[in-house]
Design a protein around this motif. Sequence first.
Motif, PDB file in Angstrom:
ATOM      1  N   GLN A  94       0.899  -1.103   0.067  1.00  0.00           N
ATOM      2  CA  GLN A  94       0.003  -0.027  -0.087  1.00  0.00           C
ATOM      3  C   GLN A  94       0.847   1.170   0.104  1.00  0.00           C
ATOM      4  O   GLN A  94       0.608   2.190  -0.680  1.00  0.00           O
ATOM      5  CB  GLN A  94      -0.912  -0.124   1.055  1.00  0.00           C
ATOM      6  CG  GLN A  94      -1.738   1.390   1.364  1.00  0.00           C
ATOM      7  CD  GLN A  94      -1.427   2.026   2.540  1.00  0.00           C
ATOM      8  OE1 GLN A  94      -0.596   1.626   3.343  1.00  0.00           O
ATOM      9  NE2 GLN A  94      -1.758   3.257   2.423  1.00  0.00           N
ATOM     10  N   GLY A  97       2.213   1.835  -3.407  1.00  0.00           N
ATOM     11  CA  GLY A  97       1.334   2.035  -4.345  1.00  0.00           C
ATOM     12  C   GLY A  97       1.145   0.689  -5.402  1.00  0.00           C
ATOM     13  O   GLY A  97       0.480   0.962  -6.466  1.00  0.00           O
ATOM     14  N   GLU A 100      -4.161  -0.790  -4.469  1.00  0.00           N
ATOM     15  CA  GLU A 100      -5.199   0.324  -4.007  1.00  0.00           C
ATOM     16  C   GLU A 100      -6.392  -0.290  -3.306  1.00  0.00           C
ATOM     17  O   GLU A 100      -6.885  -1.399  -3.587  1.00  0.00           O
ATOM     18  CB  GLU A 100      -5.561   1.040  -5.308  1.00  0.00           C
ATOM     19  CG  GLU A 100      -4.482   1.588  -6.095  1.00  0.00           C
ATOM     20  CD  GLU A 100      -3.775   2.912  -5.436  1.00  0.00           C
ATOM     21  OE1 GLU A 100      -4.404   3.662  -4.632  1.00  0.00           O
ATOM     22  OE2 GLU A 100      -2.791   3.132  -5.762  1.00  0.00           O
ATOM     23  N   ALA A 309      -3.328   0.128  -9.361  1.00  0.00           N
ATOM     24  CA  ALA A 309      -3.739   1.324  -9.882  1.00  0.00           C
ATOM     25  C   ALA A 309      -4.192   1.390 -11.304  1.00  0.00           C
ATOM     26  O   ALA A 309      -5.187   2.211 -11.759  1.00  0.00           O
ATOM     27  CB  ALA A 309      -2.458   2.397  -9.930  1.00  0.00           C
TER      28      ALA A 309
END
Lengths: 422, 317
Positions: A94, A97, A100, A309
């Motif tokens: 997390q 990244g 998500e 993402a």
Amino acid sequence: MKHLVRALLITAAVVIATAQAQVTITYWQYDFGARIDAMEQLIERFNAENPDVIVVQENAGPYASYQERVAAALAAGEGPDVVQLFYGWAGAWQRAGYVEPLPAEHFDEEWIQSYFIPMVESVKIDGSYYGLPTAVRALALFYNKDQFREVGLDPEAPPATWDEFVEAAKALTIKRGPRFERVGFGIAPNGQDHHVVRTVLTNQLGTPPYSADGTEVLYGNEIGAEALAFYTSLQTEHEVGVNEFVPGANGYREGFINLESISMIIDGSFAIGNVRTNAQFDWGVAELPTFDNGVQANFGSFWMNGLTANAYASPEKLEAASRFVKFVTNEESMQLWLDVVGELPAARTLVADPELTADPVFGAFIAGLAYAEATQFVDEGAQRSAMVDAINRVLLEGADPLDSILQAAAEDQALLDAANAQ
Amino acid sequence: MTSTPPRPRRSLSLAQREALWAYVFLAVPIAFYAFIRFWPALQSFYLSLYTWHVDPARRTFVGLGYYRELLENPVFHQALKNTFMYAAITVPASMALGLGIALMLQAVGRGRSAFRAIYFAPYITPAVAIAWVWGWMYNYNYGIINTLLIEWYVFLERFGLERLAIDPQRFLTDPSLALVSVSVVVVWQQLGFQVVIFLAGLQGIPRIYYEAARIDGATPWDLFRHVTLPLLNPVIVFSVVITTINALQLFDQIVNINFTDQGGPLNRTLSIALYMYQEAFGRARLGYAAAVTVVLFAIILVVTLIQLRLTQRRVEY
């Protein structure tokens, strides 16, 4: 000729239209035969039921290099939309990244809490879920019934307490000169044993390893020391096992299954398939032993499906990816996963299935799941090292268990503080 | 005065044109190399100044924060110390053994190429395979080395000489032994490379110097000390630099020889390269890991420059 051209044009138009309407979702998990097969079957079902979405599973390489590939692909703007990750990685992923949150508009919190078993709560970060499991695992004691018989132990009465466990392990151990011909217990600090010390033994002795809000390490005390002292005494005092008895990745499991030079191991339900296929002897599974106080504890864990993402590229894609995550976590998918991979389902209803609880192999794990705790990690790799080193300081350097556990607790606390500061 | 015949006007001479073409051909691999090697290396400087996030917009600037962190980190210190220990053990050991074996092979008339092939085989065997086989050989319970030690004890016992025996060793799990055990594997693996390089160097030394020295009454040691060694200097420089860089970048052997506790026990075999990898991909801290690579780069650069300065003396014939 005119008809042919028209037919071609129409076909082309239809193909383009469908292609535009379809969303493609890329799925990644590490390469492990049964898991890939199971997912292929699930994808086939999903694609048939959802003509507007095409899910594609890509080969993401073996477990050893999985995180590396995910990092490289996502940094390059490629890679998966839906990704499988170990629940303990959620914190580190997390922050980087790689994963998500599951969008609240597609995943109702109340539904998650009522449908899944409670350990799923351990991947909630700042109020958001970062993934949902198809299957979960718990720990149990695997033992070689033939060897129990050989030394006069009752193969149908596996050790229920740690005292009985030590006695059985002593009876099973065969020493020849300075070396072992057979060990009663397969010591594996880097296998499941660091979980056994951190989560199972401390809980059995009366304290959870971390505070409920995940900000404080609670094992840096006499109880943690007692847990570590008991575990390390298996090698140092009782001499029923030795670190790195069989070399290599999962040597403890190899020694149990293939060499038959390890009589008992503590392993996860994910080992069932391997034992079932390769063990050439009569074996059994039992719930983890307890201390005299009878308090039961277990470590639960799971791999889960999260969104990257990439899945957030458009609302259509996000909806399709969410639909896929819901599909692979529905009851039929869990049943398929259980049949193909042999991992326990993550839904409350299925865990309570009487057929499963009565199963001689799955039963012990299902019983363990009822009281299992999935340790809330912030940085699984580093927290694992802290505990493995605590064990090794005692086993290899003769350190005092209290000093060693205090050092581990301090290192662990620093990791929690660093993660919570972000 | 004789007039030179008029030449057609050309802006470049033949030699210049050849050189130009050479540059053109060289430029292609250099551009490629710059793109896949230098550019990413420069990027790691940049990455080391930010927290890691796949989305560049969400990286936070930390300046030299990661460098400060690694200066204080005991695991990094341990990795640094281990890495220098690997270099201190493997470079002299593999070079001395390599030179010794090369000298002996040179003296061997028959079967030299067969020996050379045998010594070279480990070098072209994948490090992973080597590490796994040695992992088993070193194992306390199943390993052949400890089996031999025990047999040796049993043998000596017959004569009442047990005191001369060596106890079985936990080569890879004893924190005080593990680094040396791994180093032995590395030396064994690199030996073949050293042997081949030294053999080539030895064959490049003209016989005539040895003959002249012998006529002047030189002993074999004199020959080695005053003819062989000085004339091997370029080879030694090359070898020292390459082996040191290899030692400073040690990774494969360490990862695979103790697969369940990589860099263990208790970080005693951890190298900087492995530490960097663990931070980058085990903990998803690529910013910090980039800072580690920058430091590793600086160390290799400095060590190499010092070595070149110290060893690259002019050789007088």
